[in-house]
Design an enzyme around this catalytic site. Structure first.
Site, PDB file in Angstrom:
ATOM      1  CB  THR A 283      -1.086   0.121   1.236  1.00 47.83           C
ATOM      2  OG1 THR A 283      -1.715  -0.997   1.196  1.00 47.83           O
ATOM      3  CG2 THR A 283      -1.602   1.276   1.325  1.00 47.83           C
TER       4      THR A 283
ATOM      5  CG  ASN B 277      -6.078  -8.399  -5.600  1.00 48.79           C
ATOM      6  OD1 ASN B 277      -6.133  -7.564  -6.443  1.00 48.79           O
ATOM      7  ND2 ASN B 277      -7.006  -8.066  -4.473  1.00 48.79           N
TER       8      ASN B 277
ATOM      9  CB  SER C 240       4.097  -6.774  -0.058  1.00 48.79           C
ATOM     10  OG  SER C 240       3.486  -6.677   1.332  1.00 48.79           O
ATOM     11  N   GLY C 241       6.523  -7.890   1.676  1.00 51.89           N
ATOM     12  CA  GLY C 241       7.100  -8.792   2.269  1.00 51.89           C
ATOM     13  C   GLY C 241       6.228  -9.933   2.942  1.00 51.89           C
TER      14      GLY C 241
ATOM     15  CB  CYS D 148      -7.385  -4.045   1.215  1.00 56.10           C
ATOM     16  SG  CYS D 148      -5.703  -4.117   1.313  1.00 56.10           S
TER      17      CYS D 148
END
Length: 379
Positions: free
Chosen positions: A70, A149, A198-199, A322
């Site tokens: 994000t 996603n 993103s991790g 989200c």
């Protein structure tokens, strides 16, 4: 437990948790401090950045560590918009982007920017012809995700990059949060100027991420302060998080190299089982990323299925984490032209490299029972 919500987040790898503890314990000094202890922390930060650059095959100066997808998407899109608005205020994206891109673009409309939201076909993929037609003299940015996603659809990033190259003053941003470690993406000479990672989607930790910013790409920083991360993201660096992000990146690259074919096999098994299940419609296209499978059970509330499976310690989801608590239909499926019955009843299974065929067999059995149980109650 059978965990099949890996697109929302993944289980942190044990070695990553260990690395976080070790770095937090041994290198807790501020990397900006001028004393020797701070210097050691700075050296570790520089080494982590070099390792990340090597893994992504880019230059060290092109790596900016962030708190995740994000933030990375916001820095990229708003940074370009604010820095280059004097040259133009037109941005191109798609109707099926993640909320962190879609809502960011919506917010820019209130500042006078004009956004073109490209439509997608039933597979969730944009048309290159539509993209060509949408580009104007005042277009400053194209922002298109690599892997969707919710559906797992793969956008033609290589072709979009070629289009972007034809317009040197236009920037191209890719959200690769879902593609990393599953679908290869070459950042070199690709036409991509910015790319988000993103991790916590790759068995790293929440609050970690990377934004690739190609050399000579100028951004207006959203954070001002100590000029950390090349003055793009001021603020004391999360050194332990940074180290774990790089480790997660290395581990997922190894998995992709050696085990992605197994994930494709498990996905095919899952797809075939769903296609043969009465009352189920598969939404994910045939040629999709290997870890996502979206399907609908028309006239059955997704929450009911999720609740029944959850009682058996099996966890799946509806749409993006989200937006999963919103009760309206999936914006992504609606954008693909699916009717409301289908887009309201969609469910998502997302795999990891730890998912086994046995996990899927148990899930399929439980899903079939859940659907039968619901129909019996309704009758």
């Amino acid at each position: 437990m059978i965990y099949l919500d890996n697109s929302a987040t993944t289980k942190p790898h044990p070695s990553i948790l260990k690395s976080f503890e070790q770095v937090s314990t041994r290198f807790f000094a501020n990397p900006s401090s001028i004393h020797q202890f701070g210097g050691e922390a700075e050296k570790l930060l520089i080494r982590a950045k070099k390792q990340a650059a090597d893994l992504l095959q880019v230059n060290r100066e092109e790596i900016v560590f962030t708190s995740g997808g994000t933030e990375g998407n916001n820095i990229a899109i708003k940074g370009i918009a604010l820095e280059h608005q004097g040259r133009g205020k037109h941005i191109i994206t798609s109707e099926v982007e993640h909320p962190s891109v879609y809502d960011t673009c919506r917010s820019l409309e209130s500042l006078g920017f004009e956004i073109t939201y490209l439509p997608v076909d039933q597979n969730g993929v944009i048309s290159i012809e539509d993209l060509h037609a949408a580009i104007r003299k005042d277009t400053i940015l194209i922002s298109i995700m690599h892997v969707n996603n919710e559906l797992g659809s793969i956008q033609p990033i290589e072709e979009i990059g070629k289009v972007a190259k034809q317009h040197p003053k236009l920037f191209f941003h890719v959200d690769d949060v879902q593609g990393l470690g599953k679908i290869p993406l070459d950042l070199r000479d690709s036409g991509i100027d910015l790319c988000t990672f993103s991790g916590h989607k790759i068995h790293g930790l929440k609050g970690t991420g990377i934004l690739f910013i190609k050399k000579r790409t100028s951004l207006f920083p959203l954070f001002h302060g100590g000029n950390q991360e090349q003055a793009i993201r001021s603020g004391t660096e999360n050194l332990a998080g940074t180290v774990t992000m790089v480790k997660a990146l290395r581990l997922i690259k190894e998995q992709e190299k050696h085990n992605v074919h197994k994930m494709y096999e498990i996905q095919k098994y899952l797809r075939d089982a769903l296609l043969n299940m009465a009352g189920v419609i598969v939404n994910t296209p045939a040629h999709a990323a290997p870890h996502i499978m979206n399907f609908s059970v028309p006239n059955v509330k997704p929450e009911v299925i999720i609740h029944i499976l959850g009682e058996q310690d099996i966890y799946i989801s509806t749409k993006s984490a989200c937006s999963s608590k919103q009760t309206n239909e999936s914006r992504i499926l609606a954008g693909c032209g699916f009717n409301s019955v289908r887009s309201v009843s969609a469910l998502r299974v997302s795999l990891s490299y730890d998912t086994t065929k046995e996990d899927i067999e148990l899930f399929i059995e439980a899903l079939q029972k859940a659907i039968t149980q619901f129909k019996e109650v309704m009758e």
